[in-house]
Motif scaffolding. Structure first.
Motif, short mmCIF file in Angstrom:
data_model
loop_
_atom_site.label_atom_id
_atom_site.label_comp_id
_atom_site.label_asym_id
_atom_site.label_seq_id
_atom_site.Cartn_x
_atom_site.Cartn_y
_atom_site.Cartn_z
N UNK A 97 -4.01 -0.23 6.43
CA UNK A 97 -3.70 -0.40 5.00
C UNK A 97 -4.34 0.67 4.14
N UNK A 98 -5.44 1.24 4.62
CA UNK A 98 -6.15 2.24 3.82
C UNK A 98 -5.75 3.68 4.14
N UNK A 99 -4.80 3.84 5.07
CA UNK A 99 -4.38 5.20 5.42
C UNK A 99 -3.71 5.89 4.24
N UNK A 100 -3.84 7.22 4.20
CA UNK A 100 -3.22 8.07 3.18
C UNK A 100 -3.63 7.64 1.78
N UNK A 101 -4.90 7.31 1.63
CA UNK A 101 -5.42 6.93 0.32
C UNK A 101 -6.92 7.22 0.28
N UNK A 102 -7.51 7.01 -0.90
CA UNK A 102 -8.95 7.19 -1.03
C UNK A 102 -9.71 5.94 -0.59
N UNK A 103 -8.98 4.91 -0.13
CA UNK A 103 -9.61 3.70 0.37
C UNK A 103 -10.00 3.86 1.83
N UNK A 104 -10.85 2.95 2.31
CA UNK A 104 -11.17 2.89 3.74
C UNK A 104 -11.30 1.43 4.12
N UNK A 105 -11.65 1.19 5.37
CA UNK A 105 -11.70 -0.19 5.86
C UNK A 105 -12.71 -1.05 5.13
N UNK A 106 -13.70 -0.42 4.49
CA UNK A 106 -14.73 -1.19 3.78
C UNK A 106 -14.40 -1.42 2.31
N UNK A 107 -13.41 -0.71 1.78
CA UNK A 107 -13.08 -0.85 0.34
C UNK A 107 -11.69 -1.43 0.10
N UNK A 108 -10.85 -1.50 1.12
CA UNK A 108 -9.46 -1.88 0.91
C UNK A 108 -9.31 -3.32 0.43
N UNK A 109 -10.20 -4.21 0.86
CA UNK A 109 -10.11 -5.59 0.38
C UNK A 109 -10.46 -5.66 -1.11
N UNK A 110 -11.44 -4.89 -1.53
CA UNK A 110 -11.80 -4.86 -2.95
C UNK A 110 -10.63 -4.34 -3.77
N UNK A 111 -9.97 -3.30 -3.26
CA UNK A 111 -8.83 -2.74 -3.98
C UNK A 111 -7.70 -3.76 -4.07
N UNK A 112 -7.43 -4.47 -2.99
CA UNK A 112 -6.37 -5.47 -3.02
C UNK A 112 -6.72 -6.59 -3.99
N UNK A 113 -7.99 -6.93 -4.06
CA UNK A 113 -8.44 -7.95 -5.01
C UNK A 113 -8.17 -7.49 -6.45
N UNK A 114 -8.46 -6.22 -6.72
CA UNK A 114 -8.21 -5.66 -8.05
C UNK A 114 -6.72 -5.68 -8.38
N UNK A 115 -5.89 -5.38 -7.39
CA UNK A 115 -4.44 -5.39 -7.59
C UNK A 115 -3.96 -6.79 -7.97
N UNK A 116 -4.51 -7.81 -7.32
CA UNK A 116 -4.14 -9.17 -7.63
C UNK A 116 -4.61 -9.57 -9.03
N UNK A 117 -5.77 -9.09 -9.42
CA UNK A 117 -6.26 -9.34 -10.79
C UNK A 117 -5.30 -8.73 -11.80
N UNK A 118 -4.90 -7.49 -11.56
CA UNK A 118 -3.99 -6.82 -12.48
C UNK A 118 -2.62 -7.50 -12.51
N UNK A 119 -2.19 -8.00 -11.37
CA UNK A 119 -0.93 -8.73 -11.33
C UNK A 119 -0.98 -9.98 -12.19
N UNK A 120 -2.11 -10.70 -12.13
CA UNK A 120 -2.26 -11.90 -12.94
C UNK A 120 -2.33 -11.56 -14.42
N UNK A 121 -3.03 -10.47 -14.76
CA UNK A 121 -3.08 -10.03 -16.16
C UNK A 121 -1.68 -9.71 -16.67
N UNK A 122 -0.90 -9.06 -15.82
CA UNK A 122 0.47 -8.72 -16.20
C UNK A 122 1.30 -9.97 -16.45
#
Length: 313
Positions: free
Chosen positions: A114-139
């Motif tokens: 999931x973190x390939x071809x991005x600035x994420x890695x295996x230790x940060x990808x869950x945090x990023x997905x959490x942020x995406x869900x937060x933004x989705x709820x805000x939207x």
């Protein structure tokens, strides 16, 4: 083996460049940036940049072209955006279901995939997905009910747009003249208006723009279309909550998830508008228009500035 040696030699150069980068940092020593008084450590950005270099051939290529700074700016921008999302979640009392975070990452093949071809890695990808869900709820909470009232005009030249936006920020009285002087579109329509009410549901092409990410009294300039053939300059005058139009109840489910997240990011930026963002000059400056870090002000994708009102003599 030669490939491995080459890769780690690149990492070594990366560490050297990151540690010895020129420029003085923000007020708190050892910080890559400070967001609302909270520091993002230099070490965090350095370590993440090294990780990206290890896993991403594209990043290694950029390093070989002398563009390591671009990789580190992407990492720093991600750290800043996370803090914006976290602040917004706290303000709006949004709690993310961790099962949804885990499932979303697993659906993409797990942390490493999931973190390939991005600035994420295996230790940060869950945090990023959490942020995406937060933004989705805000939207979802704002998609059908947010309305802004703006004065605006459009021009074709990005330089002109940014310069006139800066003029309006320095003296908001100039906006009326620019609205009157705005050129007409190729169809003969006036590409300007005062006290225009704008909603995402009626203007979907503006869903990702800074119109939704700033407080009233702010001037913004940004490309009005994907081709950047036209630029909009707008003075945001009001931000209102209105009743949804019948039939919009399931709109969030019908919109492209990427656009939904983009709109949610703008809501998060609005909620974090009072958080000062100070970037260490070795990395550059924060660009709210693209929610990224750029080398210098001249590289910003648009303009954002608080309007001043000058007293008439």
């Amino acid at each position: 083996m030669s490939t491995v040696l080459k890769r780690f030699s690149l990492v070594g150069v990366a560490v050297t460049l990151l540690v010895t980068g020129c420029g003085t940092g923000p007020a708190k020593a050892g910080s890559a940036a400070i967001v609302g008084g909270q520091a993002i450590d230099l070490e965090t950005v350095q370590d993440r940049t090294v990780t990206v270099l290890k896993k991403e051939p594209a990043a290694q290529q950029m390093q070989g072209q002398g563009k390591l700074d671009q990789v580190s700016r992407l990492v720093l921008a991600d750290e800043i955006t996370h803090r914006i999302a976290d602040h917004a979640a706290q303000r709006e009392n949004i709690t993310v279901d961790e099962t949804k975070v885990y499932d979303a990452v697993q659906e993409k093949g797990g942390p490493e995939e999931a973190s390939k071809q991005s600035e994420q890695d295996a230790t940060t990808i869950h945090r990023r997905q959490r942020d995406v869900l937060v933004m989705g709820e805000l939207a979802r909470r704002n998609l059908s009910t947010l309305e802004v009232v703006i004065d605006f005009f459009q021009v074709k030249d990005p330089k002109e747009a940014k310069e006139k936006a800066a003029e309006v920020a320095a003296d908001s009285a100039k906006m009326a003249r620019f609205v009157q002087e705005a050129p007409r579109t190729t169809g003969g329509q006036q590409a300007s208006a005062a006290n225009q009410k704008v909603r995402v549901t009626e203007n979907p092409s503006l869903v990702h723009t800074m119109l939704w990410g700033v407080k009233p009294g702010t001037v913004v300039a940004f490309p009005a279309d994907e081709q950047q053939s036209s630029w909009m300059v707008a003075l945001v005058k009001e931000r209102n909550t209105v009743s949804p139009t019948p039939g919009e109840d399931d709109l969030a489910e019908r919109i492209d998830p990427r656009l939904l997240a983009a709109f949610g990011l703008r809501i998060a930026q609005y909620l974090a508008a009072d958080l000062p963002i100070e970037v260490n000059p070795r990395y550059g400056v924060w660009d709210p228009t693209d929610a990224t870090v750029v080398a210098v002000d001249g590289e910003k994708a648009g303009f954002v500035g608080v309007a001043s009102t000058k007293n008439k003599s």
